[in-house]
Design a protein around this motif. Structure first.
Motif, short mmCIF file in Angstrom:
data_model
loop_
_atom_site.label_atom_id
_atom_site.label_comp_id
_atom_site.label_asym_id
_atom_site.label_seq_id
_atom_site.Cartn_x
_atom_site.Cartn_y
_atom_site.Cartn_z
N PHE A 286 -0.58 -7.01 -2.51
CA PHE A 286 -0.71 -6.06 -1.42
C PHE A 286 -0.04 -4.74 -1.76
O PHE A 286 -0.61 -3.66 -1.54
N TYR A 287 1.17 -4.80 -2.33
CA TYR A 287 1.85 -3.55 -2.68
C TYR A 287 1.14 -2.84 -3.83
O TYR A 287 1.13 -1.61 -3.89
N ALA A 288 0.54 -3.60 -4.75
CA ALA A 288 -0.20 -2.97 -5.84
C ALA A 288 -1.40 -2.19 -5.31
O ALA A 288 -1.80 -1.18 -5.90
N GLU A 289 -1.95 -2.61 -4.19
CA GLU A 289 -3.09 -1.89 -3.60
C GLU A 289 -2.67 -0.62 -2.90
O GLU A 289 -3.38 0.38 -2.94
N ILE A 290 -1.50 -0.63 -2.26
CA ILE A 290 -1.11 0.54 -1.46
C ILE A 290 -0.26 1.52 -2.24
O ILE A 290 -0.13 2.68 -1.82
N GLU A 291 0.35 1.12 -3.37
CA GLU A 291 1.25 2.04 -4.07
C GLU A 291 0.51 3.18 -4.76
O GLU A 291 1.12 4.20 -5.09
N ASN A 292 -0.80 3.04 -4.97
CA ASN A 292 -1.59 4.09 -5.61
C ASN A 292 -2.29 5.00 -4.60
O ASN A 292 -3.07 5.87 -5.01
N LEU A 293 -2.04 4.80 -3.31
CA LEU A 293 -2.61 5.70 -2.32
C LEU A 293 -1.97 7.08 -2.45
O LEU A 293 -0.77 7.21 -2.67
#
Length: 413
Positions: A286-293
Motif C-alpha cells: 500500500f505504501y509503495a503505491e502511494i509514495e510515488n504520488l
C-alpha cells in the motif's frame, strides 16, 4: 462466586500492559486462534476509525504550490526510522602515526585487555608501540535490516594519533541506546585526508584522523518491527507546512477513492499525516503505491543569511515592498598640517606652532535605488543594480526587514 471474581480481576490486571501498549505478537496470535485463525485488527473498527480520523469529504481549494515532488521525497514514515549505534575499538597497523601511550593511557589499557582476551599475558611489560589508535566507531542502523546484513561505519580517533591511514579496525561491538549489541564492526579504514611532515614544515589536507569502513559492520540482531501489522501509517513531513500536509492528504484520498473506494488520509498538523490502511492490501504494498504520488509542496518565504561566509539564500516566494535605499561607503579623511608662526621683526614675540586640521567626508560609491520585488528575479536584479558586495546585501536586507518592507522570515546563522 468470589473465586470467579478474583480470577476475572487477575486476568484484567494481567492484560492491562498489553492494552496500554498495544497488542503484542503473542497476544495477536492467541486472538487469531480464538477467532478461527483470522486476526481482526481493532483499528479497522468503523467506530474506532470515526473517532481517530476526520477525513475531509472533498479536496481543498488551495492555490498551486512551488515544486511538484513525490511523497517519498518530502515525507517519511514514522515507523521507518534509523537507530544510532556506537562502540569503542582499536585501529592497528598504523605506520607510526598512532597514539602515544604516555598521553593516551586508555590506549595502553585497551591493548592489554585485548591481548589478555586472546590469551597473551602482558603483566610486567610496558608497550611503546605507536601503530595503534583508540577510536570511537559510530553507525546508523537502517530500518528493517535483518541479522547478517552489512552497514557502513565511521571511525574517529579519540587520542593523539596523527593519521588513521592504512589502519585496520579490530572487531568492535556496536551498542544502541538500550545497551544491547546490535552489530559488530571490523575492516580496513579508508581515510580521505593525509598529512606530510618534515623537519621544518608540516602539511595536512582533509581530516586524516577520521575515516570510514564501507560495509564494515555485520548486523547481529535486528530491531523488532511489525510494519505489516500496522493498521495506521503516519507520515512526517521533512519541512513542516500546513498547505503541503493538506495536499498530501488530498492526493492520497483521490488515489484511494479510485483504487479502494474509500478516503483514508487525514492531516493532523503541519508535520503529520495519518493514513488508514485498507484491509485487502499489505502495508508495504500500500505504501509503495502511494509514495510515488506527486504533490505540489509549499514552504514559507524565507531569507537565510550566513554572516561568517557571506552566503545569502533567498526563497522564490520572498517579496519586498517598494522602498528607496541609499547605500555607499562613508570615507572620512583627517589631515593634520600644523603651521609654524614667526613673530614680527624686532618684537618680543616667540616662535609658535599653530595646529591646523582638515577633515573631509565623502561617499564615492553612494547610490540611491528604488527596490520593488514582486518576484525573485526583480529583487535580485534590483540588488545587483546597487553594485554592492554580499556583506552590503546582508546589511541592506536587515535594514529592509527593520523597515517592515521584507515580506519574509529573515534567518541569521
Amino acid at each position: 462466586m468470589m473465586r470467579a471474581f478474583v480470577l476475572l480481576l487477575s486476568t484484567a490486571i494481567g492484560l492491562q500492559p498489553a492494552l496500554a501498549d498495544g497488542l503484542t505478537p503473542k497476544a495477536k496470535r492467541e486472538l487469531a486462534q480464538r477467532n478461527g485463525g483470522v486476526y481482526d485488527d481493532p483499528q479497522y473498527d468503523p467506530a474506532t476509525t470515526q473517532r481517530m480520523f476526520r477525513v475531509s469529504t472533498g479536496p481543498s481549494t488551495l492555490p498551486p504550490g512551488q515544486v511538484a515532488a513525490r511523497i517519498k521525497d518530502i515525507a517519511q514514515l514514522q515507523s521507518a526510522r534509523d537507530n544510532q549505534l556506537v562502540g569503542y575499538g582499536l585501529v592497528i597497523g598504523l605506520a607510526g602515526t598512532g597514539d602515544s601511550l604516555r598521553n593516551s593511557p586508555f590506549t595502553e589499557q585497551s591493548i592489554r585487555a585485548m591481548l589478555e582476551n586472546l590469551g597473551i599475558a602482558t603483566e610486567g611489560g610496558s608497550a611503546r608501540a605507536k601503530n595503534v589508535a583508540a577510536v570511537i566507531v559510530t553507525a546508523n542502523m537502517p530500518p528493517f535490516v535483518q541479522s547478517g546484513s552489512r552497514i557502513d561505519i565511521d571511525v574517529s580517533s579519540m587520542g593523539d594519533a596523527t593519521s588513521l591511514a592504512g589502519g585496520t579496525l579490530v572487531m568492535t561491538p556496536l551498542k544502541a541506546a538500550d545497551g544491547e549489541i546490535y552489530a559488530v564492526g571490523q575492516g580496513s579504514v579508508i581515510v580521505g585526508g593525509f598529512t606530510a611532515q618534515g623537519q621544518a614544515e608540516q602539511l595536512t589536507q582533509g581530516v586524516p584522523t577520521a575515516g570510514r569502513v564501507p560495509n564494515g559492520a555485520i548486523v547481529e540482531r535486528s530491531v523488532p518491527a511489525e510494519f505489516d501489522d500496522q493498521g495506521v501509517l503516519t507520515l512526517q513531513l521533512r519541512n513542516p507546512d500546513f498547505s503541503t500536509a493538506i495536499r498530501i492528504a488530498d492526493a492520497i484520498n483521490d488515489y484511494t477513492s479510485q483504487r479502494f473506494g474509500m478516503r483514508v488520509a487525514a492531516e493532523r498538523d503541519a508535520r503529520t499525516v495519518q493514513i488508514r490502511r485498507p484491509k485487502n492490501v499489505s502495508a508495504a504494498r500500500f505504501y509503495a503505491e502511494i509514495e510515488n504520488l506527486v504533490v505540489e509542496s509549499d514552504a514559507p518565504a524565507r531569507v537565510v543569511i550566513d554572516e561568517r561566509t557571506g552566503t545569502i539564500v533567498i526563497g522564490s516566494n520572498v517579496r519586498i515592498s517598494r522602498v528607496a535605499i541609499s547605500h555607499g561607503t562613508l570615507t572620512v579623511r583627517i589631515t593634520e598640517a600644523p603651521k609654524v608662526v614667526q613673530p614680527e621683526p624686532f618684537s618680543r614675540g616667540q616662535t609658535a606652532v599653530e595646529p591646523f586640521t582638515a577633515i573631509e567626508a565623502s561617499r564615492p560609491d553612494a547610490r540611491v535605488a528604488v527596490l520593488d520585488g514582486p518576484d525573485l528575479e526583480t529583487l535580485v536584479s534590483g540588488l545587483n543594480r546597487l553594485g554592492v558586495k554580499p556583506d552590503g546585501i546582508i546589511a541592506i536586507l536587515q535594514g529592509i526587514k527593520s523597515a517592515g518592507a521584507l515580506q519574509a522570515d529573515l534567518v541569521l546563522q
